[in-house]
Design a protein around this motif. Structure first.
Motif, PDB file in Angstrom:
ATOM      1  N   GLN A   1      -6.619  12.495 -34.633  1.00 27.08           N
ATOM      2  CA  GLN A   1      -7.379  12.010 -33.479  1.00 27.08           C
ATOM      3  C   GLN A   1      -6.570  10.951 -32.749  1.00 27.08           C
ATOM      4  OE1 GLN A   1     -11.429  11.026 -34.457  1.00 27.08           O
ATOM      5  NE2 GLN A   1     -11.642   9.715 -32.679  1.00 27.08           N
ATOM      6  N   ALA A   2      -6.546  11.032 -31.432  1.00 26.44           N
ATOM      7  CA  ALA A   2      -5.839  10.032 -30.634  1.00 26.44           C
ATOM      8  C   ALA A   2      -6.543   8.688 -30.761  1.00 26.44           C
ATOM      9  CB  ALA A   2      -5.780  10.473 -29.178  1.00 26.44           C
ATOM     10  N   GLY A   3      -5.754   7.608 -30.665  1.00 21.53           N
ATOM     11  CA  GLY A   3      -6.319   6.265 -30.747  1.00 21.53           C
ATOM     12  C   GLY A   3      -5.288   5.267 -31.217  1.00 21.53           C
ATOM     13  N   THR A   4      -5.741   4.036 -31.425  1.00 18.67           N
ATOM     14  CA  THR A   4      -4.881   2.979 -31.926  1.00 18.67           C
ATOM     15  C   THR A   4      -5.307   2.667 -33.359  1.00 18.67           C
ATOM     16  OG1 THR A   4      -4.682   2.073 -29.702  1.00 18.67           O
ATOM     17  CG2 THR A   4      -4.045   0.638 -31.514  1.00 18.67           C
ATOM     18  N   TYR A   5      -4.311   2.579 -34.242  1.00 25.70           N
ATOM     19  CA  TYR A   5      -4.586   2.413 -35.664  1.00 25.70           C
ATOM     20  C   TYR A   5      -3.710   1.319 -36.251  1.00 25.70           C
ATOM     21  CZ  TYR A   5      -6.688   6.980 -35.015  1.00 25.70           C
ATOM     22  OH  TYR A   5      -7.456   8.018 -34.556  1.00 25.70           O
ATOM     23  N   THR A   6      -4.226   0.695 -37.297  1.00 21.40           N
ATOM     24  CA  THR A   6      -3.445  -0.217 -38.110  1.00 21.40           C
ATOM     25  C   THR A   6      -3.178   0.498 -39.430  1.00 21.40           C
ATOM     26  OG1 THR A   6      -4.534  -2.127 -37.127  1.00 21.40           O
ATOM     27  CG2 THR A   6      -3.347  -2.494 -39.182  1.00 21.40           C
TER      28      THR A   6
ATOM     29  N   VAL B   1       2.259  -4.400 -48.889  1.00 23.33           N
ATOM     30  CA  VAL B   1       3.704  -4.462 -48.728  1.00 23.33           C
ATOM     31  C   VAL B   1       4.160  -4.187 -47.297  1.00 23.33           C
ATOM     32  CG1 VAL B   1       4.234  -3.932 -51.131  1.00 23.33           C
ATOM     33  CG2 VAL B   1       4.005  -2.065 -49.501  1.00 23.33           C
ATOM     34  N   HIS B   2       3.273  -3.603 -46.452  1.00 25.46           N
ATOM     35  CA  HIS B   2       3.690  -3.285 -45.083  1.00 25.46           C
ATOM     36  C   HIS B   2       2.462  -3.136 -44.195  1.00 25.46           C
ATOM     37  CE1 HIS B   2       6.332  -1.768 -41.952  1.00 25.46           C
ATOM     38  NE2 HIS B   2       5.573  -0.705 -41.815  1.00 25.46           N
ATOM     39  N   VAL B   3       2.565  -3.652 -42.961  1.00 26.74           N
ATOM     40  CA  VAL B   3       1.517  -3.487 -41.952  1.00 26.74           C
ATOM     41  C   VAL B   3       2.192  -3.040 -40.666  1.00 26.74           C
ATOM     42  CG1 VAL B   3      -0.276  -4.634 -40.584  1.00 26.74           C
ATOM     43  CG2 VAL B   3       0.089  -5.307 -42.953  1.00 26.74           C
ATOM     44  N   GLN B   4       1.594  -2.066 -40.005  1.00 29.90           N
ATOM     45  CA  GLN B   4       2.163  -1.575 -38.745  1.00 29.90           C
ATOM     46  C   GLN B   4       1.032  -1.079 -37.865  1.00 29.90           C
ATOM     47  OE1 GLN B   4       5.422   1.120 -39.306  1.00 29.90           O
ATOM     48  NE2 GLN B   4       5.151   2.071 -37.308  1.00 29.90           N
ATOM     49  N   GLU B   5       1.102  -1.398 -36.566  1.00 34.25           N
ATOM     50  CA  GLU B   5       0.141  -0.865 -35.613  1.00 34.25           C
ATOM     51  C   GLU B   5       0.783   0.300 -34.884  1.00 34.25           C
ATOM     52  OE1 GLU B   5      -2.092  -3.344 -33.113  1.00 34.25           O
ATOM     53  OE2 GLU B   5      -2.671  -4.693 -34.726  1.00 34.25           O
ATOM     54  N   VAL B   6       0.017   1.386 -34.726  1.00 36.13           N
ATOM     55  CA  VAL B   6       0.538   2.575 -34.059  1.00 36.13           C
ATOM     56  C   VAL B   6      -0.480   3.074 -33.048  1.00 36.13           C
ATOM     57  CG1 VAL B   6       1.970   3.292 -36.008  1.00 36.13           C
ATOM     58  CG2 VAL B   6      -0.361   4.138 -35.835  1.00 36.13           C
ATOM     59  N   THR B   7       0.038   3.743 -32.024  1.00 32.18           N
ATOM     60  CA  THR B   7      -0.809   4.387 -31.034  1.00 32.18           C
ATOM     61  C   THR B   7      -0.529   5.879 -31.081  1.00 32.18           C
ATOM     62  OG1 THR B   7      -0.797   2.443 -29.619  1.00 32.18           O
ATOM     63  CG2 THR B   7      -1.409   4.520 -28.588  1.00 32.18           C
ATOM     64  N   VAL B   8      -1.580   6.655 -31.268  1.00 26.68           N
ATOM     65  CA  VAL B   8      -1.481   8.109 -31.308  1.00 26.68           C
ATOM     66  C   VAL B   8      -2.019   8.630 -29.980  1.00 26.68           C
ATOM     67  CG1 VAL B   8      -2.240  10.192 -32.494  1.00 26.68           C
ATOM     68  CG2 VAL B   8      -1.777   8.112 -33.792  1.00 26.68           C
ATOM     69  N   ASN B   9      -1.171   9.336 -29.238  1.00 24.69           N
ATOM     70  CA  ASN B   9      -1.545   9.803 -27.903  1.00 24.69           C
ATOM     71  C   ASN B   9      -2.203  11.171 -27.886  1.00 24.69           C
ATOM     72  OD1 ASN B   9      -0.472   7.491 -26.571  1.00 24.69           O
ATOM     73  ND2 ASN B   9       1.559   8.297 -26.979  1.00 24.69           N
TER      74      ASN B   9
ATOM     75  N   GLY C   1      -2.786  15.307 -33.824  1.00 20.88           N
ATOM     76  CA  GLY C   1      -1.699  15.870 -34.606  1.00 20.88           C
ATOM     77  C   GLY C   1      -0.341  15.238 -34.371  1.00 20.88           C
ATOM     78  N   GLU C   2      -0.266  14.245 -33.482  1.00 21.27           N
ATOM     79  CA  GLU C   2       1.011  13.566 -33.226  1.00 21.27           C
ATOM     80  C   GLU C   2       1.485  12.864 -34.495  1.00 21.27           C
ATOM     81  OE1 GLU C   2       2.847   9.944 -30.526  1.00 21.27           O
ATOM     82  OE2 GLU C   2       0.906  10.760 -30.010  1.00 21.27           O
ATOM     83  N   VAL C   3       2.785  12.949 -34.758  1.00 24.06           N
ATOM     84  CA  VAL C   3       3.369  12.326 -35.944  1.00 24.06           C
ATOM     85  C   VAL C   3       4.007  10.998 -35.552  1.00 24.06           C
ATOM     86  CG1 VAL C   3       5.069  12.553 -37.792  1.00 24.06           C
ATOM     87  CG2 VAL C   3       3.795  14.564 -37.023  1.00 24.06           C
ATOM     88  N   VAL C   4       3.564   9.911 -36.183  1.00 18.88           N
ATOM     89  CA  VAL C   4       4.163   8.598 -35.955  1.00 18.88           C
ATOM     90  C   VAL C   4       5.010   8.255 -37.172  1.00 18.88           C
ATOM     91  CG1 VAL C   4       2.397   7.725 -34.386  1.00 18.88           C
ATOM     92  CG2 VAL C   4       2.078   7.445 -36.818  1.00 18.88           C
ATOM     93  N   GLN C   5       6.143   7.613 -36.926  1.00 12.55           N
ATOM     94  CA  GLN C   5       7.081   7.292 -38.004  1.00 12.55           C
ATOM     95  C   GLN C   5       6.809   5.902 -38.558  1.00 12.55           C
ATOM     96  OE1 GLN C   5       9.310   9.456 -39.340  1.00 12.55           O
ATOM     97  NE2 GLN C   5       8.370  10.934 -37.967  1.00 12.55           N
ATOM     98  N   ILE C   6       6.886   5.800 -39.878  1.00 11.20           N
ATOM     99  CA  ILE C   6       6.763   4.519 -40.566  1.00 11.20           C
ATOM    100  C   ILE C   6       8.059   4.305 -41.336  1.00 11.20           C
ATOM    101  CG2 ILE C   6       5.524   3.194 -42.308  1.00 11.20           C
ATOM    102  CD1 ILE C   6       3.095   4.961 -41.715  1.00 11.20           C
ATOM    103  N   VAL C   7       8.744   3.214 -41.039  1.00 12.68           N
ATOM    104  CA  VAL C   7       9.970   2.865 -41.759  1.00 12.68           C
ATOM    105  C   VAL C   7       9.572   1.879 -42.845  1.00 12.68           C
ATOM    106  CG1 VAL C   7      12.246   1.814 -41.567  1.00 12.68           C
ATOM    107  CG2 VAL C   7      11.373   3.235 -39.701  1.00 12.68           C
TER     108      VAL C   7
END
Length: 91
Positions: free
Chosen positions: A28-33, A44-52, A55-61
């Protein structure tokens, strides 16, 4: 009772992963933490991402402190505050 793991809201690609990072495909599109916890519930890690798009794949390093083991990824929808959790294995 809802299933906590193997949720259908997001997928971790690949899982098991190497120490570099992973992709997260969100349904689902939206903004996620995104929070990543180790097996002792330590954050150990926090990242904010926006899914447009669905099914879009966001990368986490991954941070350098992540070693081989079991981790948990919690995805929090910033608008609805719903939380989704899945298990991640780092090899």
């Amino acid at each position: 009772v809802k299933k906590i793991f193997n949720n259908s809201f997001f997928k971790i690609l690949p899982n098991p992963a190497n120490k570099g990072g992973v992709g997260v495909a969100v349904n689902q599109a939206g903004t996620y933490t995104i929070h990543i916890f180790d097996n002792n519930s330590k954050l150990v890690h926090v990242q904010e991402v926006t899914v447009n798009a669905k099914g879009e794949v966001v990368q986490i390093v991954f941070p350098t402190c992540m070693v081989k083991g079991t981790y948990y990824i919690r995805l929090i929808d910033k608008k609805t505050k719903k939380q989704y959790v899945d298990k991640l294995i780092v090899q």
